[in-house]
Design an enzyme around this catalytic site. Structure first.
Site, PDB file in Angstrom:
ATOM      1  N   LYS A  64     -41.551  -6.138  45.636  1.00 37.79           N
ATOM      2  CA  LYS A  64     -42.298  -6.089  44.371  1.00 37.79           C
ATOM      3  C   LYS A  64     -43.280  -7.257  44.285  1.00 37.79           C
ATOM      4  CE  LYS A  64     -38.579  -3.710  41.912  1.00 37.79           C
ATOM      5  NZ  LYS A  64     -37.423  -3.814  40.992  1.00 37.79           N
ATOM      6  N   GLN A 108     -33.524  -7.298  37.652  1.00 37.25           N
ATOM      7  CA  GLN A 108     -33.188  -6.455  38.797  1.00 37.25           C
ATOM      8  C   GLN A 108     -31.733  -5.969  38.692  1.00 37.25           C
ATOM      9  OE1 GLN A 108     -35.400  -5.587  41.230  1.00 37.25           O
ATOM     10  NE2 GLN A 108     -33.862  -4.308  42.237  1.00 37.25           N
ATOM     11  N   ASP A 131     -39.655  -1.753  33.057  1.00 37.63           N
ATOM     12  CA  ASP A 131     -38.706  -0.828  33.691  1.00 37.63           C
ATOM     13  C   ASP A 131     -38.320   0.305  32.742  1.00 37.63           C
ATOM     14  OD1 ASP A 131     -38.281  -1.341  36.330  1.00 37.63           O
ATOM     15  OD2 ASP A 131     -36.462  -2.538  36.068  1.00 37.63           O
TER      16      ASP A 131
END
Lengths: 294, 294
Positions: A64, A108, A131
Site C-alpha cells: 500500500k 490493518q 476502508d
C-alpha cells in the site's frame, strides 16, 4: 436483463485481468492527484496503523505504501506492538483524525486477538475511513446512499464485473461468504445495482445448488479450491476473492478451481492478478476522494 | 438444520398470531417500565415527529401514542406543517436529542417529497434512534454488532419466526422486497441468525422460483395478493409484511393470498393481526432499552 454472451459457450471463459484494470484505474487516479496538487498544493495522505507481527499484514502494508508513493501521494505506516493498550491505540487514531495532512486512515486487519475491533474501527473519523468499515459508512451503504466510503475489495469486484457487464439490473448475484469485509458489503453494493442477491455462509446446506442459479458468482470463503464447474451456470461471471498460499509451493491459489470453472463460466478472474490489485487501487481511490472533499 | 414439522403437511398451516405475541411481549415490557420507575423514578419517553397531513401516518402515530401510555410510558407527538424548512426540522430534532425526558425519537415516514430523508434521519442521536434508521445503527446491524437499534418491523418478523422455529442456522430465508425499512435490515438480521439469505426486488426475473426454495419467506412489497401457493415450499414459514387497504371494502389485505398459501405453508402470519402489532411492540421495546441505557 439477461447476461450478454460475446462468444460461443463452448469456448473458454474470458479472463478478467485485474492487473490491467488496476493500471487503467491508477492512470485516472494519477490525474486526480496531479490536479489536487496543481489546484490546491497538497498531496493526498494515507496512514496505515499496523498492530503486531502478522507477516502477511506487513507485506500488504508495504505494498500500500509503495503504490501510494508511485501515484505521488504520501503514505505513513504506523507500526504498534502487539501488547499495546486499547487506550493508546484510540489516542493515536484521535491524533490522526485531527491531522490535516492525513486524509485516509486504515487500521490493518486482522488485529491481535485481544483487541476490540469494533471499538477501534468506530474510533476512525468516518470522513477518513477509507476502508469503509466504520458503522456510519456501512450504514450509508446499507441505506443505498452514495456519500459514504464503501469497502475496497467489494468496490474492486464490482469494477471487474462492470468491465464485462455494465448493466446488472435483474441479474442474480450469489455471494459465497458472509464476512463484514467482503460478503455483506458486496451484497449491499450489488443490491444498489438492481441485482437479486443471495449470501451464503458456512451453514448453507446446498451451496452449489444456489450458486448454479447465479449470473454473477462472488466467492470469498478462504477455502482453497472450494468451487468447481458443478457450481457454475454456463456463461456466468465468476469473481474469486480468495488468496490462499499453497504451503508447499508458496504459490497463491483462489477459492475457485480456475482451470475447471473457466470451461463453463462466461468470464472469470484469475488468482493472482484478479481482485487483489483492484483492492489497493480502490483504497487509493477512496483516499483521493477523501482528499478532494477535505 | 432442517425446518421442524410439527404436523402432517396435508393440514393447513399454523397461524402465527401477532396480536397474541405482541400482548405477551408487552407484558414483559410493562415489567421493565415498572422496574425503571421503581428504581430510578422516571418513565421512558417517546417523541414522534409527524410532518404533513398523511392520514395513514396520523393513525399510526395515534396508535403509537396510545400504546405508549398503556404501558405507563410518556408519548409526545410533534405535528409539523408540510412546508416547514429542513433547518427548522433539524433544530427540533436537536432539541429532542438534548431533552433528558425523551429517550426515543421517531420521524414518521413517509416524509413530504421535497424533504431530504437521509439528512433528517442522520440528525437523530443514534442513542435515541429507536426506529434503527440512522446510518450508524444500520451499520452496526450490518457489522453484526448487538449494541445498536435495529428497525422495528424486521425485529417483529424475527420474533414471529422464532415462535415457530427457534434455531434458524442453515435455513434459506428469502426476502421479497429490498427496502431500507424492511427488506435490507431483515436480510441482515437473518444473516446474524446464520441463515442463507436471498433478497429479491422488482427487477428479479423469476421471483417465484427463488421463493420456492425458501424455508422462510418474508414478503414486503406492497403488492396486494402477489404471492400464491406456487411460490411456497411445503412447510415453509411465511411472514406477510404487506398492509394494503382494499379501496372498496376498506379491509386490510396482505401481499400474500392467505387462503391459498396456508394450504401449503408450515406457518403463516395473517393480515391484519400478524406483523403489524409486533412493529409497535418492538418500537416500545427499543424505547425502553434506550431509557434503560440512559
Amino acid at each position: 436483463m439477461t447476461l450478454k454472451t460475446t462468444f460461443p459457450l463452448s469456448q473458454r471463459a474470458l479472463i478478467i485481468d485485474g492487473r490491467s484494470a488496476a493500471t487503467d484505474l491508477k492512470a485516472i487516479l494519477q490525474k486526480r492527484v496531479n490536479k489536487l496538487y496543481r489546484d490546491r498544493k497538497f498531496k493526498p495522505g494515507l496512514a496505515v496503523i499496523r498492530i503486531g507481527n502478522d507477516s502477511a499484514s506487513a507485506i500488504y502494508v508495504a505494498s500500500k505504501m509503495k503504490q501510494c508513493k508511485e501515484l505521488g501521494m504520501r503514505g505513513f505506516e504506523i507500526a504498534l506492538p502487539t501488547n499495546i493498550s486499547l487506550k493508546k491505540i484510540l489516542s493515536r487514531i484521535q491524533d490522526i483524525n485531527e491531522d490535516p495532512e492525513i486524509h485516509g486512515l486504515v487500521v490493518q486487519l486482522p488485529l491481535p486477538k485481544l483487541l476490540n475491533k469494533q471499538k477501534i474501527l468506530s474510533a476512525i473519523d468516518p470522513k477518513k475511513d477509507v476502508d469503509g468499515l466504520h458503522p456510519q459508512n456501512l450504514g450509508l451503504l446499507a441505506a443505498g446512499a452514495s456519500d459514504g466510503f464503501s469497502p475496497c475489495t467489494p468496490l474492486g469486484c464490482l469494477h471487474l464485473i462492470h468491465t464485462f457487464q455494465p448493466d446488472l439490473k435483474g441479474l442474480h448475484a450469489v455471494i459465497v461468504g458472509a464476512s463484514n469485509l467482503v460478503g455483506k458489503p458486496m451484497g449491499l453494493l450489488l443490491l444498489q445495482q438492481g441485482c437479486t442477491i443471495s449470501i451464503l455462509n458456512s451453514k448453507t446446506v446446498t451451496p452449489s445448488d444456489i450458486a448454479r442459479t447465479a449470473d454473477i458468482l462472488v466467492v470469498a470463503t478462504g477455502k482453497v479450491g472450494l468451487v468447481t464447474k458443478k457450481w457454475i451456470k454456463p456463461g456466468a461471471i465468476v469473481i474469486d476473492v480468495g488468496i490462499n498460499k499453497d504451503e508447499k509451493t508458496g504459490s497463491l491459489k483462489g477459492d475457485v478451481i480456475f482451470h475447471d470453472v473457466s470451461k463453463v463460466a462466461g468470464a472469470i478472474t484469475p488468482v493472482p492478478g484478479g481482485v487483489g490489485p483492484m483492492t489497493v487501487a480502490y483504497l487509493l481511490s477512496n483516499v483521493i476522494r477523501a482528499a478532494e472533499c477535505s
